[in-house]
Design a protein around this motif. Structure first.
Motif, PDB file in Angstrom:
ATOM      1  N   ILE A  52       0.727  -1.122   0.100  1.00  0.00           N
ATOM      2  CA  ILE A  52      -0.151  -0.229   0.391  1.00  0.00           C
ATOM      3  C   ILE A  52       0.983   1.340   0.054  1.00  0.00           C
ATOM      4  CG2 ILE A  52      -1.807   1.099   1.253  1.00  0.00           C
ATOM      5  CD1 ILE A  52      -2.519  -1.261   2.390  1.00  0.00           C
ATOM      6  N   THR A  53       0.659   2.540  -0.819  1.00  0.00           N
ATOM      7  CA  THR A  53       1.898   2.817  -1.099  1.00  0.00           C
ATOM      8  C   THR A  53       1.246   4.388  -0.332  1.00  0.00           C
ATOM      9  OG1 THR A  53       0.126   4.196  -3.257  1.00  0.00           O
ATOM     10  CG2 THR A  53       2.405   2.206  -3.314  1.00  0.00           C
ATOM     11  N   ASP A  54       2.240   5.793   0.188  1.00  0.00           N
ATOM     12  CA  ASP A  54       1.345   6.176   0.200  1.00  0.00           C
ATOM     13  C   ASP A  54       1.036   6.877  -0.068  1.00  0.00           C
ATOM     14  OD1 ASP A  54       3.134   6.323   2.125  1.00  0.00           O
ATOM     15  OD2 ASP A  54       4.672   7.793   1.395  1.00  0.00           O
ATOM     16  N   ALA A  55       0.643   6.673  -2.291  1.00  0.00           N
ATOM     17  CA  ALA A  55       0.001   7.606  -2.872  1.00  0.00           C
ATOM     18  C   ALA A  55      -1.439   7.863  -2.735  1.00  0.00           C
ATOM     19  CB  ALA A  55       0.181   7.394  -4.627  1.00  0.00           C
ATOM     20  N   ALA A  56      -1.475   5.723  -2.289  1.00  0.00           N
ATOM     21  CA  ALA A  56      -3.247   4.808  -2.162  1.00  0.00           C
ATOM     22  C   ALA A  56      -4.045   5.718  -0.849  1.00  0.00           C
ATOM     23  CB  ALA A  56      -2.770   3.086  -2.153  1.00  0.00           C
ATOM     24  N   ARG A  57      -2.933   5.583   0.545  1.00  0.00           N
ATOM     25  CA  ARG A  57      -3.807   6.304   1.350  1.00  0.00           C
ATOM     26  C   ARG A  57      -4.753   7.792   0.841  1.00  0.00           C
ATOM     27  NH1 ARG A  57       1.458   3.669   3.248  1.00  0.00           N
ATOM     28  NH2 ARG A  57       0.681   1.731   4.639  1.00  0.00           N
ATOM     29  N   ALA A  58      -3.447   8.380   0.511  1.00  0.00           N
ATOM     30  CA  ALA A  58      -3.728   9.935   0.957  1.00  0.00           C
ATOM     31  C   ALA A  58      -4.875   9.757  -0.905  1.00  0.00           C
ATOM     32  CB  ALA A  58      -2.327  10.805  -0.412  1.00  0.00           C
ATOM     33  N   GLY A  59      -5.491   8.683  -1.343  1.00  0.00           N
ATOM     34  CA  GLY A  59      -6.172   8.942  -2.552  1.00  0.00           C
ATOM     35  C   GLY A  59      -7.555   7.945  -1.587  1.00  0.00           C
ATOM     36  N   ASP A 105     -16.720  10.335  -1.342  1.00  0.00           N
ATOM     37  CA  ASP A 105     -16.698   9.228  -2.562  1.00  0.00           C
ATOM     38  C   ASP A 105     -17.067   8.542  -2.356  1.00  0.00           C
ATOM     39  OD1 ASP A 105     -16.848   8.887  -5.522  1.00  0.00           O
ATOM     40  OD2 ASP A 105     -15.692  10.508  -5.913  1.00  0.00           O
ATOM     41  N   GLU A 106     -18.167   7.441  -2.093  1.00  0.00           N
ATOM     42  CA  GLU A 106     -18.280   6.493  -1.683  1.00  0.00           C
ATOM     43  C   GLU A 106     -17.697   5.219  -2.842  1.00  0.00           C
ATOM     44  OE1 GLU A 106     -21.009   2.990  -1.780  1.00  0.00           O
ATOM     45  OE2 GLU A 106     -21.984   5.073  -0.352  1.00  0.00           O
ATOM     46  N   GLU A 107     -18.489   5.604  -4.450  1.00  0.00           N
ATOM     47  CA  GLU A 107     -17.498   4.751  -5.577  1.00  0.00           C
ATOM     48  C   GLU A 107     -16.119   4.695  -5.266  1.00  0.00           C
ATOM     49  OE1 GLU A 107     -18.568   4.738 -10.036  1.00  0.00           O
ATOM     50  OE2 GLU A 107     -19.609   5.614  -8.817  1.00  0.00           O
ATOM     51  N   ALA A 108     -15.712   6.032  -5.784  1.00  0.00           N
ATOM     52  CA  ALA A 108     -13.802   5.814  -5.766  1.00  0.00           C
ATOM     53  C   ALA A 108     -13.356   5.232  -4.619  1.00  0.00           C
ATOM     54  CB  ALA A 108     -13.397   7.541  -5.613  1.00  0.00           C
ATOM     55  N   ALA A 109     -14.141   5.644  -3.231  1.00  0.00           N
ATOM     56  CA  ALA A 109     -12.991   4.536  -2.142  1.00  0.00           C
ATOM     57  C   ALA A 109     -13.033   2.697  -2.432  1.00  0.00           C
ATOM     58  CB  ALA A 109     -13.736   5.023  -0.923  1.00  0.00           C
ATOM     59  N   VAL A 110     -14.323   2.448  -2.924  1.00  0.00           N
ATOM     60  CA  VAL A 110     -14.535   1.194  -2.939  1.00  0.00           C
ATOM     61  C   VAL A 110     -13.380   0.739  -4.375  1.00  0.00           C
ATOM     62  CG1 VAL A 110     -16.124  -0.513  -3.349  1.00  0.00           C
ATOM     63  CG2 VAL A 110     -16.873   0.582  -2.105  1.00  0.00           C
ATOM     64  N   HIS A 135     -19.671  11.539  10.304  1.00  0.00           N
ATOM     65  CA  HIS A 135     -20.443  10.544   9.342  1.00  0.00           C
ATOM     66  C   HIS A 135     -21.087  10.017   8.150  1.00  0.00           C
ATOM     67  CE1 HIS A 135     -23.245  10.954  13.460  1.00  0.00           C
ATOM     68  NE2 HIS A 135     -22.260  10.915  13.733  1.00  0.00           N
ATOM     69  N   ALA A 136     -19.927  10.755   7.158  1.00  0.00           N
ATOM     70  CA  ALA A 136     -20.212  10.319   5.917  1.00  0.00           C
ATOM     71  C   ALA A 136     -18.731   9.780   5.272  1.00  0.00           C
ATOM     72  CB  ALA A 136     -20.288  11.903   5.133  1.00  0.00           C
ATOM     73  N   ALA A 137     -18.253  10.586   6.376  1.00  0.00           N
ATOM     74  CA  ALA A 137     -16.992   9.301   5.909  1.00  0.00           C
ATOM     75  C   ALA A 137     -16.718   8.639   6.591  1.00  0.00           C
ATOM     76  CB  ALA A 137     -15.151  10.575   6.812  1.00  0.00           C
ATOM     77  N   THR A 138     -17.179   8.134   7.644  1.00  0.00           N
ATOM     78  CA  THR A 138     -17.753   6.382   8.309  1.00  0.00           C
ATOM     79  C   THR A 138     -18.453   6.175   7.494  1.00  0.00           C
ATOM     80  OG1 THR A 138     -17.174   7.474  10.127  1.00  0.00           O
ATOM     81  CG2 THR A 138     -18.466   5.171  10.668  1.00  0.00           C
ATOM     82  N   HIS A 139     -19.146   6.389   7.098  1.00  0.00           N
ATOM     83  CA  HIS A 139     -20.259   5.918   5.479  1.00  0.00           C
ATOM     84  C   HIS A 139     -19.410   5.595   4.892  1.00  0.00           C
ATOM     85  CE1 HIS A 139     -24.249   4.458   3.616  1.00  0.00           C
ATOM     86  NE2 HIS A 139     -23.442   4.772   2.537  1.00  0.00           N
ATOM     87  N   VAL A 140     -18.326   6.086   4.363  1.00  0.00           N
ATOM     88  CA  VAL A 140     -17.715   5.469   3.522  1.00  0.00           C
ATOM     89  C   VAL A 140     -16.247   4.723   3.506  1.00  0.00           C
ATOM     90  CG1 VAL A 140     -15.785   6.240   1.428  1.00  0.00           C
ATOM     91  CG2 VAL A 140     -18.318   7.592   1.873  1.00  0.00           C
ATOM     92  N   SER A 141     -16.067   4.549   4.392  1.00  0.00           N
ATOM     93  CA  SER A 141     -15.565   2.927   4.861  1.00  0.00           C
ATOM     94  C   SER A 141     -16.050   2.149   5.190  1.00  0.00           C
ATOM     95  CB  SER A 141     -14.819   3.997   6.811  1.00  0.00           C
ATOM     96  OG  SER A 141     -13.798   5.345   6.395  1.00  0.00           O
TER      97      SER A 141
END
Length: 366
Positions: free
Chosen positions: A6-13, A22-27, A70-76
């Motif tokens: 897992i790269t730093d870029a992936a973590r930042a992304g 952005d649920e779709e992009a996160a998944v 809350h929105a971020a937690t939902h995405v997670s």
């Protein structure tokens, strides 16, 4: 790039996906890592879990609102589901290996931080366990019913909020009565799981990987925990519970008298809609109630750190918002005045007063 791939870029992304809800992009990002060969367990524990910790820090520091958190937690949570689905597809070719054993996962009663339990559930499944998850805020009766119906080999209890410790105790006790070992996890059980062992848990693990490895090393799990909760501590706790309505009224009145400017300020309630208790009874009791719950839990496990830890969090919360936190000492003194006949409560309140006065002179009422 870390050893996990897992790269730093992936973590930042991924952080950016959470910030944008952005649920779709996160998944897509997380499942893409799994498809590329990164283990699903590493994606769960080294991408999603640390990102969620950062989400909590942003809320605590005032950088993010409750709604953003809350929105971020939902995405997670949706990302965890996506990773699990992708991992199952990859693992289909290994079907038929059989289950290592049955685990029941539940959050402690009153606990609604479900993501850690979700991650644990999926990590255990990846390790070959047959897992049932009951979700957030599970009553002792709910656990007992599932134990009787499905016969798990072990129950895993997750707790992130120390004020829920007395409720977690009931869950642990009912599992022991049913003859089922308990493994615990979460920051609510204190440093190194010290309060989990106080409550009689058989095992503690700092994270999901640790839980899986603990179970694999010691399978089948056995009953070996023993509660050290004292009978007079339970009695003192019960007294605080009975007096809670009157204590809340007393705290609300004391706060209004000394710090009227606090009325209407939002309190650290993770979206509960409560305030710090200046103008409305309903606003004040929600947040001030957490102070009482933390004191009661500290009395229950006989450790002032439960209470002082909550005070430290609240002080940080208000400091980040440039709000006056003198009222914390006012609340401690008000409680001491009303609880003069409870030696256990007074002991914890004395420790809290020392913590507030010695930690930061600005907390002296003026």
């Amino acid at each position: 790039m870390s050893d996990s791939g897992i790269t730093d870029a992936a973590r930042a992304g991924f952080d950016a996906c959470l910030a944008d809800a952005d649920e779709e992009a996160a998944v897509e990002l997380a499942t893409g890592l799994v498809a590329s060969g990164v283990s699903a367990e590493d994606v769960l524990l080294q991408l999603v879990a640390p990102a969620q910790v950062r989400v909590g820090k942003r809320w605590e520091s005032g950088e993010w609102s409750v709604a953003q958190e809350h929105a971020a937690t939902h995405v997670s949570r949706r990302t965890v589901d996506g990773i699990a689905s992708a991992a199952r597809e990859i693992a289909r070719s290994r079907a038929g290996a059989g289950s290592r054993g049955q685990v029941l996962v539940a959050c402690s009663d009153g606990e609604w931080h479900i993501l850690p339990a979700d991650i644990l559930t999926e990590v255990l499944r990846l390790r070959g366990f047959d897992v049932r998850s009951l979700g957030g805020s599970v009553s002792p009766h709910g656990i007992l019913s599932d134990v009787h119906q499905n016969g798990p080999d072990v129950v895993a209890v997750s707790c992130t909020l120390p004020w829920n410790l007395p409720l977690a105790y009931r869950q642990i006790e009912i599992c022991r009565w049913a003859g089922v070992p308990v493994i615990t996890g979460g920051t609510g059980f204190g440093p190194g799981g010290t309060w989990a062992y106080t409550l009689g848990a058989d095992m503690y693990a700092a994270d999901a990987r640790g839980a899986a490895e603990t179970l694999l090393r010691g399978w089948p799990p056995v009953l070996r925990g023993e509660s050290s909760v004292q009978a007079d501590a339970v009695e003192a706790y019960a007294m605080l519970v009975r007096q809670r309505p009157g204590l809340l009224e007393h705290l609300t009145s004391a706060l209004r008298d000394v710090c009227p400017n606090l009325g209407g300020r939002p309190g650290p309630e993770h979206g509960s809609g409560t305030g710090t208790g200046g103008t409305g009874h309903e606003e004040g009791t929600g947040f001030l109630g957490r102070l009482l719950d933390s004191l009661a839990a500290a009395v229950f496990v006989d450790d002032e750190r439960v209470f002082t830890g909550h005070l430290a969090f609240v002080r940080t919360y208000f400091s980040a918002r440039s709000a006056d936190s003198r009222w914390l000492l006012v609340m401690v003194d008000a409680l001491a005045d009303r609880l003069s006949e409870s030696p256990r409560a007074l002991d914890k309140l004395s420790a809290a007063r020392r913590f507030l006065v010695e930690g930061d002179g600005s907390h002296r009422p003026g």
